[in-house]
Structures are given as structure tokens and as C-alpha cells.
Scaffold this motif. Structure first.
Motif: not given
Lengths: 474, 306, 212
Positions: B89-90, B160, B1, B85, B5
Motif C-alpha cells: 500500500q505505501a 509506491d 506524505m 511498498p 509513515p
């Protein structure tokens, strides 16, 4: 209309018999219905192409043969029952008579049903109507017998229902499950589903017939039920079950699937003969002995179907002869059990001395059932064996003859030991009434007649039935 | 990513903070449903604080393994939390096939506890250890079958990527399978968090315990770490269930977070309700329960495959 | 959203697993009642349009399979002291695994059977797996009552299969079939009651006196 009455009358009298207060009335209902039924069957012999309910119920040669066996046996067993109940249960017997009449209705339905689902309903009804009769003595052993009978027969019949549904899915046109339409459009039937249907119907109705290895309930049930009930089961019930299988064979033959049918039929038939031979030797109980004899003859029937050709004719003749002979032998053994109070072979000696008529019937029955000349079963077995040899199944014919011989030896030893000799305990001659002896005598005479001379109408019907099964007639 | 985060870490911190409340909610629900007042919901926080202040006692028969176990347990559970997640979502970390790592991390934590239990040389603890491992042996297949259902439904191999949009898209078509998988997961949760009907956390008799007896010798901060890890495990499994049943694909992060908290609470209430309704199963019936969970998940799988 | 009949059929499979996994006899009876209710709803879901044939079938099935038969069976074991099934021949857990295997096999071979196209792909596999699970319960359980339950499940599976032929099998015939099953289970119930009376247990392993 007659056809409908032949089913409805026994049902009505069954209900009346259950409600009727006196034994005399019950006996009248029983005997009256049996006589009316036989009269109706005789009428159908003269008018064999009646149909009703849009072809759902109809008479054809195959069904008529089974109906005849059922009718004659029921008349004889009915008269015997009067004598039996007088000795066994003088004040009761409501359930007994009603169940007998219910069975008559159900067996008639099976014989004349040309809608295969109606046939199934009738078959299940035959199972259920006889169950309370198997439990007649209400002791531990008959409880076990009726439980095994109910569970195994019900599972078998359930699988037959699945087979019937498969058959319905195999049809693409015509009235579903109606025999005429199935036969006419046999070559449009979906082959995969048809074969699956046949397998399920074979297993299901085969369980009802008592083919090995699906026969486990038979010795226990025939052993514990009252002998006259066992006579009805061995003669009439097995014929009805055979009819269910025969209808399936009819359809398969019309659809050209005879080659597929042959291996499973051969396998079940040979297994039945082997099992029967194995358990007849060293058997200790007279009624169980007869049960294994029944397994043997069901095996012969199925083998005859597999052989085809003249074998089908032999099968039809065997059906009738076997039904009547089994009735004779079971009723004779029934007298023995009544007088000696046991069916253990070691306790029965000297029947000829103590109950001469029953002893003679026992001996006649032995020879009739094991296929000795001049009785009917000899002719049918001979026909089947010659069809086997002619059809290229020589090995089968030899095996059958060997197994017949073994079974004859086993049965003869037991029954001859029972008939001859001195009675073990000093006792007065048994009271052999006409009711107990008359019926079996009639059966003996019929079986003898079948062996000596086949009346022309019978020959015609047997031939028609044989041809319907994909075989031929002499 | 590419971006830092933030939200996932924030969510993680919130879940970490809430984790001890969940056993409290479950116990409180069970008490309420059985007509008692019960301990306060925040009881576990108080217990953890009290244990943290206390000194620790080590048995002379134990070795370094015993001292390391609670740390290993907590760190594996934390790592597993990073893989999930949490807000649907993540996750903080992720790689293809990390579901296996997820289960494996729990397995590692359990292994460390088991080894520590055997390290003490006590027969009670050894008994608890063997029981715990047996239960886990039956629970793992069920868990993996549920994961397979999720993989097939979403086409994703990564925790994820699974939850969220792909799962939300799969719901209309695969609803029965997902519901069955959620039920199966719930049963696995009961087994993994050692609640009734698999294990009774309130029993005093060592012979009937599974998890409690395994950690009998731990004390002070060690015990605090183990209790906290237990609560965190319940929270993580709860997040799994909430993720399957309520894929929050299209909501804003805040709403998703709120839904998560609510969902966790509901899962804890459900656990408490089941605890109040059922008695603890006989030891030889526990495998049957877990086989039933596997069968349910297997059936869900079959439904997806046809 | 899934069509109603698919949901009903899946619930039927779940009731099969319920019977496979439970030890309480009363739970097995309850499971057959639930299954009967589901089966009563199936014709209504498969053939929308409330024709008298379908309506009659649904009502009749509900009356017999969901009400009468469970009541009958409960009364049959009312005197039984022990209401729990003992460990079956192959164990509860293996039974459930076999049941799951049967379902998997049914789902995999059903598409290969040359059966006519139906409204749903789920019906034939569910029917076949129910038949197999019924046979499994019948053969591996030792309590007489559970064997009757196995028979009922077997019949239910065949009924589900028969639903694919509803247009071809007339109503009278279905009534006959239902009646037959009812009388059959009625008689079985009486026999179970007598077995309990005679042997003071429902264990059919006691029924081994007759042998050759």
C-alpha cells in the motif's frame, strides 16, 4: 456417378492390389483400372458437362485437359510398370502398385474438383501417394530425395491451404469455395483478401509445380525416383499442380485482377527459365537434366498465363504436349538406366547401338521436349511467343527464344552424346520388351500428332479452357 | 506524505528481520523435497551472529574499495527496500520513475561487489565477477519489461502508487499479462538471488560458482553484511512478486502485513521447490533462460498493447 | 475474466515458445501434443452450442493432433541415440527473440487486414504468428524430427486461421484435411526413422549428397 467411380475405383483397386497375393492379379488390377479410367475419360469427352455432389465435382474444359493427360500417361506408365517390376522386383511390388493407383485417384480428384478445398485434399494426396515411390530404392540418396520432397512439398501445400482459407474469407455470398459461385460473384470478392489468397496459392502450388526458386526438390526427386515414377511426376503431377494455379488464375481473371497477377507470374516464369538454362549446361546426370527441363516448361506455362490473350491457348496446348513429351523422354531414359545401370551421362554411350528402339525414342524425345518442329511443343511455344510479341512483351519473347536455344544446346549435347558413339563396355544388346518400348512409342506418336494436326474436339476444349483463363482462342 | 509513515517503517523492520529466514526456508524446502533433513530454517541467523563476532582479515592486495563494498551493498539494498511498498500500500520513499532507481540501486550494489572482487586480484573472483555481470546483463531487460507491463497495466510510474489499488483494478482486464509478468519476475528472482537453475549455492567447486566465488575473500562482519544483503534481496523480489500476484488494496494494514509474510514464505518455498526439481543449467544456457523470461514479459506487454 | 478461447489461444503461443526454447526432442513432441489438445478445445470455445460439426471437429483434432501424431513421432525416434537438438542455425536465444518479434508483428498488422469480424481479436494474430514460428522452426533446425514438428506447428497455425471459417468449410473437408496431415506426418515419421537407421543420427545436415 461416373465421376465418383473414376475416383473410387482406383482407391478400391489400390487396396485390393495391396492385399492381393500374386503379381499377376496385381498387374491385372493395375492395367484394368488404367484402361477403365481412360475409357471413362473418353466418355467424358463426349459428355463434358457432368456434375455431381451438388457441383463439388464437375467437368470443365480445363479439368478435362488435365484429366486426359493424367489418364493417357497413367495407362502408358502402367504398362511400363509391369515390365519394370518384372525386372526390378519380381516377387514384390505391392506398395508400388497401390501407390500408383492411389495417385491416379488423387489426380482424378484434383482434375474434377470444383470445390477448392477438395482440390487441395487431392493435391496433398498426390504428394503423399508418390512419396513411397520416390523412396523405392531405399538407399541413402533416395532417402535424402524423399525427405526434401516431403518437406518442401508439404510446406508448399500448407501455404496453399492458407491461401484457400483466405479465398474463403474473401467470399461474401454463395457457396463457399465452390468454383462456379466464385466465378459468378467474382466482382463481389474482397480484393485485398483475394490478392493475398492468390499469392499464397501461387507460392504453394508453384512449389508443387517446381517453379524456380521453389524447385529445389525437383532435381533430387526426379533423379532418385524410378524413371517411370519421375515420368508420372513430370507429366501428371505437374499438370495437376498447374491446374491448382490455373483455378486461382481463373478466379483472379474473372475478378478483374489480371494486372496484379502479371508481375509475380512473370517473375517466377523468367526465374524458372534462367535457372533451368544455368543448370542444364554442365549437367552430369540424365535424370536431373530432365528435371531442369521440367522446370523450364513450368516456367513457360506460367509465362504464358501472364501474357494472356492467345498465350492462354498456348499454355493449354503446352500442358498437354509437355506432359506427353516428358513421359516419353523419362521412359526412354528409364530404359537407358535399366540397361546401363546408371544415369550418369558420362557412363552412357551408344544407346542406338545397344538398345536401338530406346535410342530412337531418346532422340525423338529430345526433339519433342526442346520444342523442335514438327512436335506439339513447337506449336505451343510458337503460339506463346507470338502472343508475347503481339501483347507487347517483345523483350520477353526474345529472352525466351535465347533461353530455349541455350537449353536445347545443353540437352542436345548430353543426349546426343549418350545416343551415339560406341558403348563403353562390350555387352550384348539389351532386352527391349514390348512393355518397355510400346508405351513410349504411343506417346511419341501422340506428340507428333499434336504437332501436325489438332483434332476439332480438342481445339474446342482448348479454346474453352483458354477463355476461362482470361485469354482467347484462335 | 503528511503523516509520519509509521506502518511502512514497521513493515520494513519486520521484513528486515524476516529476510534471513527466507534462504533458510528455501533450503529447507529443497532438502525436504529431496528426502533429507537439511539445515534449520534459522541457520542464516546463527551464521550471521557467528560471523559478526569474528574478526575480519583483509588481503594485502586489497584497498579501501574492498572494505567499502559490503557497506555499499547493504545500504543500496536498504534504500531499495524503502522504495518498495512492502505491504502493498505505501512505501517510505517514492517519486515518479523510481522503478529505474530500484533497478539501479541493485545494480550499484552489484557493481560494488564486482569491483571488490576484482580488487583482490584473484582470478577466481574475477571469473565470478564477469559471470555475475553477464547474468545481470540478461536479467535487467526482463526486469524492465516486467516493470513496463506493470506501468501500462496501472498507468502509474511510481512503485509506491502502482501496487495496491491501481493493480487491483487492473487485474480483471490484464490477468494474463500480469500472470506472465509474475512468472518472468520469478525467473529474474532466481537469477538475481543466485539460485538454481542459474547458480548453485551449495556447490564446492569454484569453477562452477558465480556469486559465491565472487565473495570468497570476504570474512567476518563483512561477509555477514553480504549474506544478509543477499537474503534481503530475495525478500524484496519476493515482495515484488507478492505485490503483483496479490494486490492488497482493500485490506487493513495488519491483514496486508500478514499476507505479505505468508506470501514471502510461499515464494521461498517455491524457490526451494524449483531448486529441488531442476539441475543447474550449463553456463551458456543461462542467457537463453533469461531471454525466455524477457520473451514472456514481452508477450505480456504485447497483450496489453493490443 | 478472460473468455476461454482467448486463454486457449494465448496458451498456444506459449507452447510455440516452449518449442523454440527447448533442446530435448521429446519435449518438442510433448509441446505439439499439448498444442493439439488446446486446438481441439478451441472450436468448442469459439462456437458454443455443441453442434455435431463442432463436436466432430474437436474430437477428430484431439485424436489426430494430441494423440496419434505425438505417438507416431515418438516411435519414429525410438531408436535414436541422441535426443537433443544441436545449436540451430541462428541460435536458441535469437530464435526466441525472433519468435517474440513475429508475435508482436502479427498482433500489430492483424487489425489492418480486412478480415471479417470475429468473436475475438486474438485469433488471427495467433494464427499468423504460429505459421511464422512453424516456418522458423522448420528452416532453422537441423534435426529431422524438429523439422517435422515445425511443419506440424505450421499446419496448426493454418488450422487456427481456418477456425475463423468453420461455418463455411464443411465437415467432410475438415476430415479430409486432418486425414491428409495425418498421413503426411505418418510418412514423414517413417522417413525420419529410416534417416536415423541409415545415418545413425537425426541430423539432416548429413543429407547433402545430392547437389549440382
Amino acid at each position: 456417378m461416373l465421376l465418383l467411380w473414376m475416383i473410387l475405383l482406383p482407391i478400391a483397386t489400390a487396396i485390393f492390389a495391396y492385399l492381393s497375393p500374386t503379381t499377376r492379379l496385381r498387374n491385372t488390377l493395375l492395367l484394368g483400372t488404367a484402361a477403365a479410367h481412360t475409357a471413362g475419360t473418353a466418355f467424358l469427352w463426349g459428355h463434358p458437362n457432368l456434375a455431381v455432389l451438388g457441383g463439388w465435382l464437375a467437368v470443365d474444359a480445363l479439368g478435362l485437359m488435365v484429366l486426359t493427360v493424367v489418364s493417357i500417361l497413367f495407362l502408358v506408365v502402367g504398362t511400363y510398370a509391369v515390365g519394370f517390376l518384372r525386372l526390378d522386383r519380381p516377387r514384390g511390388g505391392r506398395l508400388f502398385v497401390s501407390c500408383l493407383l492411389g495417385f491416379l485417384a488423387a489426380a482424378t480428384l484434383v482434375s474434377i474438383a470444383h470445390h477448392l478445398a477438395l482440390l487441395w485434399i487431392g493435391m496433398e494426396a498426390t504428394t503423399l501417394s508418390l512419396a513411397p515411390l520416390v523412396f523405392h530404392r531405399r538407399d541413402r540418396r533416395s532417402l535424402e530425395a524423399v525427405w526434401k520432397y516431403l518437406v518442401l512439398s508439404s510446406v508448399g501445400i500448407a501455404l496453399a491451404l492458407l491461401g484457400t482459407f483466405f479465398l474463403a474469407s474473401a467470399q461474401v455470398s454463395g457457396r463457399p469455395l465452390v468454383l462456379e459461385d466464385l466465378l459468378q460473384r467474382a466482382n463481389t470478392l474482397q480484393p485485398g483478401l483475394l490478392r493475398g489468397a492468390f499469392v499464397f496459392l501461387l507460392v504453394g502450388y508453384g512449389t508443387k509445380m517446381g517453379l524456380a526458386p521453389l524447385h529445389a526438390w525437383k532435381p533430387d526427386t526426379y533423379g532418385e525416383a524410378p524413371s517411370l515414377v519421375a515420368a508420372l511426376m513430370a507429366g501428371a503431377l505437374t499438370s495437376c499442380a498447374f491446374l491448382g494455379l490455373a483455378r486461382a488464375v481463373e478466379i483472379m481473371a474473372a475478378a478483374g485482377q489480371s494486372a496484379f497477377m502479371r508481375p509475380p507470374l512473370l517473375a517466377l516464369g523468367v526465374t524458372s527459365l534462367l535457372v533451368s538454362a544455368a543448370f542444364v549446361i554442365g549437367q552430369t546426370d540424365l535424370k536431373r537434366l530432365l528435371a531442369y527441363s521440367s522446370v523450364e516448361h513450368m516456367g513457360v506455362l506460367v509465362l504464358a498465363l501472364a501474357i494472356g490473350g492467345l498465350g492462354s491457348y498456348g499454355a493449354m496446348l503446352h500442358l498437354i504436349s509437355n506432359g506427353l513429351s516428358k513421359g516419353l523422354l523419362f521412359l526412354a531414359v528409364g530404359n537407358v538406366v535399366l540397361f546401363y545401370r546408371t544415369s550418369e551421362a558420362s557412363a552412357v554411350r551408344g544407346v542406338l547401338r545397344r538398345a536401338p528402339w530406346s535410342g530412337v525414342l531418346l532422340l525423338v524425345g529430345l526433339f519433342a521436349v526442346t520444342g523442335s518442329p514438327p512436335f506439339g511443343l513447337f506449336v505451343s511455344e510458337f503460339t506463346i511467343l507470338s502472343a508475347a510479341i503481339r501483347g507487347g512483351f517483345a523483350w520477353l519473347a526474345i529472352a525466351m527464344m535465347i533461353l530455349f536455344a541455350i537449353i536445347f544446346i545443353g540437352m542436345a549435347k548430353m543426349i546426343l552424346d549418350a545416343a551415339y558413339g560406341e558403348p563403353l563396355e562390350a555387352s550384348e544388346p539389351a532386352g527391349e520388351t514390348l512393355a518397355l518400348v510400346g508405351g513410349p512409342l504411343v506417346l511419341a506418336a501422340l506428340v507428333l500428332l499434336l504437332g501436325l494436326y489438332l483434332p476439332a474436339p480438342l481445339r474446342v476444349f482448348l479454346g474453352q479452357a483458354a477463355r476461362a483463363l482470361g485469354g482467347s482462342a484462335p | 506524505m503528511s503523516t509520519f509513515p509509521v506502518f511502512p517503517i514497521l513493515t520494513l523492520l519486520i521484513v528486515l528481520g524476516l529476510a534471513p529466514a527466507l534462504p533458510g526456508i528455501a533450503n529447507r524446502t529443497k532438502s525436504a523435497l529431496t528426502g533429507r533433513r537439511g539445515a534449520p530454517v534459522m541457520q542464516l541467523y546463527a551464521d550471521l551472529a557467528k560471523l559478526w563476532r569474528k574478526g575480519v582479515v583483509y588481503s594485502r592486495t586489497t584497498t579501501l574499495v574492498f572494505r567499502l563494498a559490503p557497506v555499499v551493498l547493504l545500504s543500496t539494498t536498504l534504500l531499495a527496500a524503502c522504495l518498495l511498498p512492502l505491504d502493498g500500500q505505501a512505501a517510505i520513499l517514492g517519486f515518479p520513475g523510481d522503478l529505474v532507481a530500484f533497478a539501479g540501486l541493485f545494480g550499484l550494489g552489484r557493481f560494488s561487489l564486482v569491483v571488490a572482487a576484482m580488487d583482490t586480484g584473484s582470478s577466481f573472483e574475477g571469473m565470478g565477477a564477469s559471470r555475475e555481470v553477464t547474468v545481470a546483463a540478461f536479467a535487467e531487460p526482463a526486469l524492465f519489461l516486467c516493470f513496463t507491463v506493470l506501468v501500462l497495466a496501472t498507468g502509474q510510474l511510481q512503485l509506491d502508487g502502482m501496487f495496491g489499488l491501481p493493480l487491483a483494478a487492473a487485474w480483471p482486464l490484464a490477468a494474463p499479462s500480469l500472470v506472465l509478468a509474475a512468472v518472468s519476475l520469478f525467473i529474474v528472482t532466481l537469477a538475481e538471488t543466485c539460485r538454481v537453475p542459474v547458480d548453485d549455492p551449495l556447490t564446492h567447486l569454484e569453477l562452477t560458482m558465480i556469486h559465491e566465488v565472487m565473495v570468497l575473500d570476504h570474512s567476518g562482519p563483512d561477509l555477514a553484511l553480504i549474506l544478509y544483503a543477499g537474503g534481503l534481496k530475495m525478500a524484496l523480489f519476493g515482495c515484488l512478486i507478492v505485490g503483483v500476484l496479490a494486490p492488497r488494496a482493500h485490506q487493513s494494514r495488519a491483514v496486508a502485513l500478514a499476507e505479505l509474510v505468508l506470501g514471502l514464505g510461499l515464494v521461498a518455498v517455491a524457490i526451494g521447490a524449483v531448486e529441488s526439481a531442476m539441475a543447474r543449467l550449463r553456463m551458456n544456457r543461462v542467457p537463453q533462460l533469461l531471454v525466455a523470461a524477457s520473451a514472456l514479459a514481452g508477450f505480456a506487454l504485447i497483450l496489453l498493447l493490443r | 475474466m478472460q473468455p476461454v478461447h482467448d486463454v486457449l489461444l494465448l496458451l498456444v503461443v506459449l507452447t510455440n515458445f516452449w518449442v523454440l526454447g527447448t533442446t530435448r526432442l521429446s519435449a518438442t513432441i510433448r509441446a505439439t501434443a499439448v498444442q493439439g489438445a488446446l486446438l481441439a478445445g478451441l472450436p468448442l470455445a469459439l462456437y458454443p452450442g455443441l453442434s455435431p460439426h463442432i463436436l466432430g471437429l474437436a474430437v477428430g483434432t484431439f485424436a489426430v493432433k494430441a494423440v496419434l501424431l505425438p505417438v507416431l513421432l515418438s516411435r519414429a525416434i525410438r531408436e535414436a541415440a541422441v535426443r537433443r537438438e544441436i545449436e540451430p542455425l541462428i541460435g536458441f536465444a535469437p530464435s526466441m527473440l525472433l519468435g517474440a518479434l513475429a508475435v508482436a508483428l502479427a498482433f500489430s498488422i492483424a487489425p489492418r487486414l480486412p478480415l471479417p469480424e470475429l468473436r475475438t481479436h486474438v485469433l488471427v494474430p495467433v494464427a499468423l504468428s504460429t505459421v511464422v514460428i512453424g516456418l522458423l522452426v522448420l528452416t532453422t533446425r537441423s534435426k529431422a524430427l524438429t523439422q517435422v514438428v515445425g511443419y506440424l506447428i505450421l499446419e496448426n497455425g493454418i488450422y487456427v486461421f481456418g477456425l475463423s471459417q468453420v461455418e463455411r468449410v464443411p465437415f467432410l473437408v475438415e476430415v479430409g484435411v486432418l486425414l491428409d496431415i495425418f498421413v503426411g506426418v505418418f510418412i514423414m515419421g517413417i522417413v525420419v526413422f529410416h534417416i536415423n537407421r541409415e545415418f545413425d543420427s537425426l541430423d539432416s545436415a548429413r543429407l547433402t549428397e545430392l547437389r549440382d
